[in-house]
Structures are given as C-alpha cells and as structure tokens.
Design a protein around this motif. Structure first.
Motif, PDB file in Angstrom:
ATOM      1  N   LEU A 238      -5.291  -4.669  -0.305  1.00 47.84           N
ATOM      2  CA  LEU A 238      -6.497  -5.116  -0.990  1.00 47.84           C
ATOM      3  C   LEU A 238      -6.320  -5.092  -2.499  1.00 47.84           C
ATOM      4  CD1 LEU A 238      -9.480  -5.932  -0.902  1.00 47.84           C
ATOM      5  CD2 LEU A 238     -10.056  -3.490  -0.932  1.00 47.84           C
ATOM      6  N   ARG A 239      -5.693  -4.045  -3.022  1.00 51.88           N
ATOM      7  CA  ARG A 239      -5.497  -3.965  -4.471  1.00 51.88           C
ATOM      8  C   ARG A 239      -4.643  -5.128  -4.969  1.00 51.88           C
ATOM      9  NH1 ARG A 239      -3.906   2.427  -5.327  1.00 51.88           N
ATOM     10  NH2 ARG A 239      -5.777   3.327  -4.406  1.00 51.88           N
ATOM     11  N   SER A 240      -3.586  -5.420  -4.245  1.00 52.14           N
ATOM     12  CA  SER A 240      -2.694  -6.494  -4.672  1.00 52.14           C
ATOM     13  C   SER A 240      -3.378  -7.856  -4.597  1.00 52.14           C
ATOM     14  CB  SER A 240      -1.426  -6.496  -3.807  1.00 52.14           C
ATOM     15  OG  SER A 240      -0.713  -5.291  -3.971  1.00 52.14           O
ATOM     16  N   LEU A 241      -4.201  -8.067  -3.566  1.00 50.35           N
ATOM     17  CA  LEU A 241      -4.900  -9.346  -3.451  1.00 50.35           C
ATOM     18  C   LEU A 241      -5.957  -9.499  -4.544  1.00 50.35           C
ATOM     19  CD1 LEU A 241      -5.314  -9.695   0.416  1.00 50.35           C
ATOM     20  CD2 LEU A 241      -3.614 -10.754  -1.082  1.00 50.35           C
ATOM     21  N   VAL A 242      -6.637  -8.403  -4.867  1.00 50.25           N
ATOM     22  CA  VAL A 242      -7.614  -8.460  -5.964  1.00 50.25           C
ATOM     23  C   VAL A 242      -6.902  -8.696  -7.289  1.00 50.25           C
ATOM     24  CG1 VAL A 242      -9.272  -7.084  -7.255  1.00 50.25           C
ATOM     25  CG2 VAL A 242      -9.332  -7.066  -4.775  1.00 50.25           C
ATOM     26  N   LEU A 243      -5.749  -8.058  -7.465  1.00 51.39           N
ATOM     27  CA  LEU A 243      -4.952  -8.301  -8.667  1.00 51.39           C
ATOM     28  C   LEU A 243      -4.528  -9.762  -8.747  1.00 51.39           C
ATOM     29  CD1 LEU A 243      -3.391  -7.203 -11.139  1.00 51.39           C
ATOM     30  CD2 LEU A 243      -1.482  -6.719  -9.595  1.00 51.39           C
ATOM     31  N   LEU A 244      -4.119 -10.324  -7.620  1.00 47.18           N
ATOM     32  CA  LEU A 244      -3.760 -11.739  -7.573  1.00 47.18           C
ATOM     33  C   LEU A 244      -4.939 -12.613  -7.993  1.00 47.18           C
ATOM     34  CD1 LEU A 244      -1.989 -14.187  -6.674  1.00 47.18           C
ATOM     35  CD2 LEU A 244      -2.886 -13.812  -4.367  1.00 47.18           C
ATOM     36  N   LEU A 245      -6.131 -12.299  -7.496  1.00 48.11           N
ATOM     37  CA  LEU A 245      -7.319 -13.066  -7.849  1.00 48.11           C
ATOM     38  C   LEU A 245      -7.613 -12.963  -9.343  1.00 48.11           C
ATOM     39  CD1 LEU A 245      -9.772 -14.742  -6.945  1.00 48.11           C
ATOM     40  CD2 LEU A 245     -10.962 -12.587  -6.498  1.00 48.11           C
ATOM     41  N   ALA A 246      -7.521 -11.750  -9.888  1.00 46.64           N
ATOM     42  CA  ALA A 246      -7.800 -11.561 -11.316  1.00 46.64           C
ATOM     43  C   ALA A 246      -6.786 -12.304 -12.178  1.00 46.64           C
ATOM     44  CB  ALA A 246      -7.789 -10.064 -11.648  1.00 46.64           C
ATOM     45  N   LEU A 247      -5.500 -12.210 -11.817  1.00 49.25           N
ATOM     46  CA  LEU A 247      -4.469 -12.895 -12.582  1.00 49.25           C
ATOM     47  C   LEU A 247      -4.627 -14.410 -12.485  1.00 49.25           C
ATOM     48  CD1 LEU A 247      -1.336 -10.720 -11.732  1.00 49.25           C
ATOM     49  CD2 LEU A 247      -2.358 -11.022 -13.986  1.00 49.25           C
ATOM     50  N   SER A 248      -4.978 -14.896 -11.306  1.00 48.53           N
ATOM     51  CA  SER A 248      -5.161 -16.333 -11.129  1.00 48.53           C
ATOM     52  C   SER A 248      -6.339 -16.834 -11.958  1.00 48.53           C
ATOM     53  CB  SER A 248      -5.375 -16.658  -9.649  1.00 48.53           C
ATOM     54  OG  SER A 248      -4.273 -16.246  -8.868  1.00 48.53           O
TER      55      SER A 248
ATOM     56  N   SER B 155       0.923 -19.492  -9.405  1.00 50.61           N
ATOM     57  CA  SER B 155       1.671 -20.436 -10.244  1.00 50.61           C
ATOM     58  C   SER B 155       0.906 -21.726 -10.483  1.00 50.61           C
ATOM     59  CB  SER B 155       3.029 -20.749  -9.597  1.00 50.61           C
ATOM     60  OG  SER B 155       3.768 -19.572  -9.373  1.00 50.61           O
ATOM     61  N   ILE B 156       0.042 -22.100  -9.540  1.00 53.57           N
ATOM     62  CA  ILE B 156      -0.635 -23.395  -9.643  1.00 53.57           C
ATOM     63  C   ILE B 156      -1.912 -23.318 -10.474  1.00 53.57           C
ATOM     64  CG2 ILE B 156      -2.195 -23.262  -7.659  1.00 53.57           C
ATOM     65  CD1 ILE B 156       0.077 -26.234  -8.575  1.00 53.57           C
ATOM     66  N   THR B 157      -2.415 -22.101 -10.761  1.00 53.32           N
ATOM     67  CA  THR B 157      -3.721 -21.990 -11.420  1.00 53.32           C
ATOM     68  C   THR B 157      -3.690 -22.489 -12.870  1.00 53.32           C
ATOM     69  OG1 THR B 157      -3.159 -19.661 -11.780  1.00 53.32           O
ATOM     70  CG2 THR B 157      -4.679 -20.168  -9.994  1.00 53.32           C
ATOM     71  N   SER B 158      -2.645 -22.162 -13.621  1.00 54.89           N
ATOM     72  CA  SER B 158      -2.568 -22.659 -15.002  1.00 54.89           C
ATOM     73  C   SER B 158      -2.453 -24.182 -15.053  1.00 54.89           C
ATOM     74  CB  SER B 158      -1.403 -22.004 -15.747  1.00 54.89           C
ATOM     75  OG  SER B 158      -1.757 -20.707 -16.162  1.00 54.89           O
TER      76      SER B 158
ATOM     77  N   GLY C 249     -14.129 -10.371 -17.976  1.00 60.81           N
ATOM     78  CA  GLY C 249     -14.406  -8.937 -17.995  1.00 60.81           C
ATOM     79  C   GLY C 249     -14.147  -8.286 -16.647  1.00 60.81           C
ATOM     80  N   LEU C 250     -14.568  -8.948 -15.568  1.00 59.95           N
ATOM     81  CA  LEU C 250     -14.287  -8.440 -14.225  1.00 59.95           C
ATOM     82  C   LEU C 250     -12.776  -8.375 -13.979  1.00 59.95           C
ATOM     83  CD1 LEU C 250     -17.007 -10.355 -12.161  1.00 59.95           C
ATOM     84  CD2 LEU C 250     -17.074  -7.987 -12.951  1.00 59.95           C
ATOM     85  N   ALA C 251     -12.060  -9.398 -14.454  1.00 55.82           N
ATOM     86  CA  ALA C 251     -10.601  -9.402 -14.302  1.00 55.82           C
ATOM     87  C   ALA C 251      -9.976  -8.256 -15.082  1.00 55.82           C
ATOM     88  CB  ALA C 251     -10.032 -10.739 -14.778  1.00 55.82           C
ATOM     89  N   CYS C 252     -10.498  -7.981 -16.273  1.00 53.11           N
ATOM     90  CA  CYS C 252      -9.961  -6.881 -17.084  1.00 53.11           C
ATOM     91  C   CYS C 252     -10.179  -5.540 -16.384  1.00 53.11           C
ATOM     92  CB  CYS C 252     -10.629  -6.883 -18.461  1.00 53.11           C
ATOM     93  SG  CYS C 252      -9.995  -5.630 -19.585  1.00 53.11           S
ATOM     94  N   GLY C 253     -11.352  -5.355 -15.763  1.00 54.88           N
ATOM     95  CA  GLY C 253     -11.589  -4.130 -15.010  1.00 54.88           C
ATOM     96  C   GLY C 253     -10.610  -3.957 -13.866  1.00 54.88           C
TER      97      GLY C 253
END
Length: 324
Positions: free
Chosen positions: A168-178, A237-240, A268-272
């Motif tokens: 879950l942490r990694s998927l949320v990190l993926l979402l924030a980075l994307s 990779s595709i988000t940018s 802000g949510l991504a930064c958290g």
C-alpha cells in the motif's frame, strides 16, 4: 526548429529516460536473486540497502525542497488566507492531512490483514492438532538442543532476503509521484519558446531520472509481481508526457490553466505522502539494521544532496499556474 516539434521530441525523450531508469532496479535485484554465491549475494544486498537509503534522501529532498515551496506558492497565488479571513497555515495543514490520511489508511489495511491472518492461523492450528497427536515434550526439548548446538557450530553468515515492504505504501507513493509528474509535464508543455523549453527539460529530466530509479527500487522490494512493477513504472513514466499533451492541447485551443487551489491541495497531499514514506518506511526499514550504519547515513545525505543540486541548477521557476 518549431516549438511544437521540439515539444514532441522532449515528450518522447522524457518518457524513454524515465522508463529506463525506473526499470534499472529490477535488473539489479534479479541479479541478486539469481546468483548462488553467498559473498556476491551479501555484496549485492549491501548495495541495495545503500541505494534504498539514497532513495530515502531523494524522497525527503523532493518533499521538503520541491513540493513544500510549490504548495506554498500555489496557495499564496490563490489567496486562500484572504478567503478564509484567517492566517491559518493552509499549506502545512494540507501536507499534514496527506500524512495522516496515508497513516490511517495503512493502519486500517494492516488491522484487517492481521485479523484475517490470525483467523486462518487459528483454523490451521486446530486442524493440525486434530490430525497429529502431540509429541513427547522431553524428546522435543532434546531435538531443539541438538539443532541449536549444530547451528552454533557452523557460524556462516548467510544473506537473507529482506522482508517485503508494504504494498500500500509503495502504491500510494506511486500515485503521489505520478501526480507530481503530471504537473511537471504541464510546466514543460506551457513553455512558449525553444530555449526555455530546453532549459526546463534538462532540469526536469535530471530530477525524474533520480526519482524514477528510487521509485523502481521501492517497488521491487514489495510483493508486487513483475507485470505489476512494469505497469507501475510505465504509469509513472507516462504522466509527465500526458501533462505535456494536456498543456499543448489547452494552448492550441486558447485556454489557460488557473486552478491554483486544486493544484496546491493535490501537491500538498503528495508532499505528505513523501514525508510518510521517508520517515515511516525507508529510514526505519534500513537504519534498524546496525550493519553499515554510517554508510547508510552517507547514502541518505547523498540522495538529499542530489535533489538539492538538481533544484539549484533549475534555471527558471516553471510557470505552474499562469493567470489568464
């Protein structure tokens, strides 16, 4: 060269470089798991551990030095405090809310998972006891003593595969980075001249290559399948490029982007999320092991310093949310 043609070249280069760097950790970890040499496995394991600390420094630098100022800027442009008639720190609250949101979600998932595993273990224990009678306690203690004596006689260091990190942490990190990458793509796509486009592209691609490698390393240390890891890397990779496409289309149709409040809240949510992953996953996971402790701290500082250098070399402030 025409600005539109340059943007398409930048789009392809951005996607290719990001995807390649996100896949590099997969090759590294597969090399560790395929070798039978204990010395090599131990060496590779130490390298992966140091790279994880490097990734922690990258996430920490990205959250505190890149996203936090960006959230402040976006919400200041939107004059949120004037609307609220208060000096309440909205940017900091948004980041804290993102942190607590991920914490609460993960604890709910962990509680459900542990409760389910406990029930399954109870059922298996009852079934096993009904099928197999209990062994003689004296013989069991004697056998345990022999096993302990044999293991102490052979003191050979063995590299053990680290415990998988929570998915879950990694998927949320993926979402924030994307999400962050999408806004970076918007910033690149909104450039009106070739020189400004190239300058911002260089800064963004350096940042994304480091982030992509760190994300890929985080994903390969979870229980995700190979196909899921590849799909996750492709999504990041595709988000940018997707953000660039959105910016080009909006410019072609004469629209402007003026949603500072929404962008600021999402960033802000991504930064958290970045703060949570850094201080609740990467650092505790690596620093609780006393091996190479000082080298791990050095790798953490190196990752943070790389983000500092990339942000310092950024030639101009990207126009995240230009007003009409």
């Amino acid at each position: 060269m025409d600005i539109l043609e340059t943007k398409w070249i930048v789009l392809v280069a951005l996607f290719g470089s990001t995807f390649v760097f996100s896949m590099l950790p997969l090759k590294l970890v597969s090399s560790v798991r395929s070798t039978e040499d204990r010395v090599k496995r131990g060496r590779y394991g130490r390298i992966i551990s140091l790279l994880s600390c490097f990734a922690g420094g990258v996430f920490m630098g990205t959250g505190l030095l890149d996203l936090l100022p960006e959230v402040n800027e976006l919400l200041s442009k939107a004059n949120v405090t004037e609307y609220m008639k208060s000096s309440f720190p909205v940017a900091e609250f948004t980041i804290s809310f993102g942190f607590f949101l991920i914490l609460i979600l993960e604890q709910i998932v962990q509680e459900y998972k542990e409760h389910t595993e406990y029930n399954v273990l109870q059922d298996e224990t009852v079934r096993s006891n009904s099928l197999n009678p209990s062994p003689d306690p004296e013989a069991e203690r004697h056998l345990d003593h022999e096993v302990e004596a044999g293991s102490s006689a052979i003191n050979v260091p063995v590299y053990r595969e680290p415990q998988p990190r929570p998915v879950l942490r990694s998927l949320v990190l993926l979402l924030a980075l994307s999400l962050h990458s999408l806004f970076e793509g918007l910033a690149v796509g909104l450039q009106a001249d070739v020189s400004g486009l190239v300058q911002i592209f260089v800064a963004v691609v350096l940042h994304k290559m480091v982030i992509a490698f760190s994300l890929g390393l985080n994903l390969v240390q979870t229980e995700l399948s190979l196909a899921s890891i590849v799909k996750s890397n492709f999504l990041f990779s595709i988000t940018s490029p997707l953000g660039m496409c959105i910016a080009v289309v909006l410019q072609e149709f004469g629209h402007s982007i003026n949603s500072s409040i929404v962008n600021g809240i999402l960033q802000g949510l991504a930064c958290g999320t970045f703060v949570y992953v850094t201080f609740f996953e990467v650092l505790p996971h690596e620093l609780r092991n006393s091996e190479n402790r000082l080298l791990k701290v050095l790798a953490l500082l190196l990752g943070f310093s790389v983000v500092c250098c990339v942000l310092f070399l950024d030639p101009v402030e990207p126009p995240h949310c230009p007003h009409p």
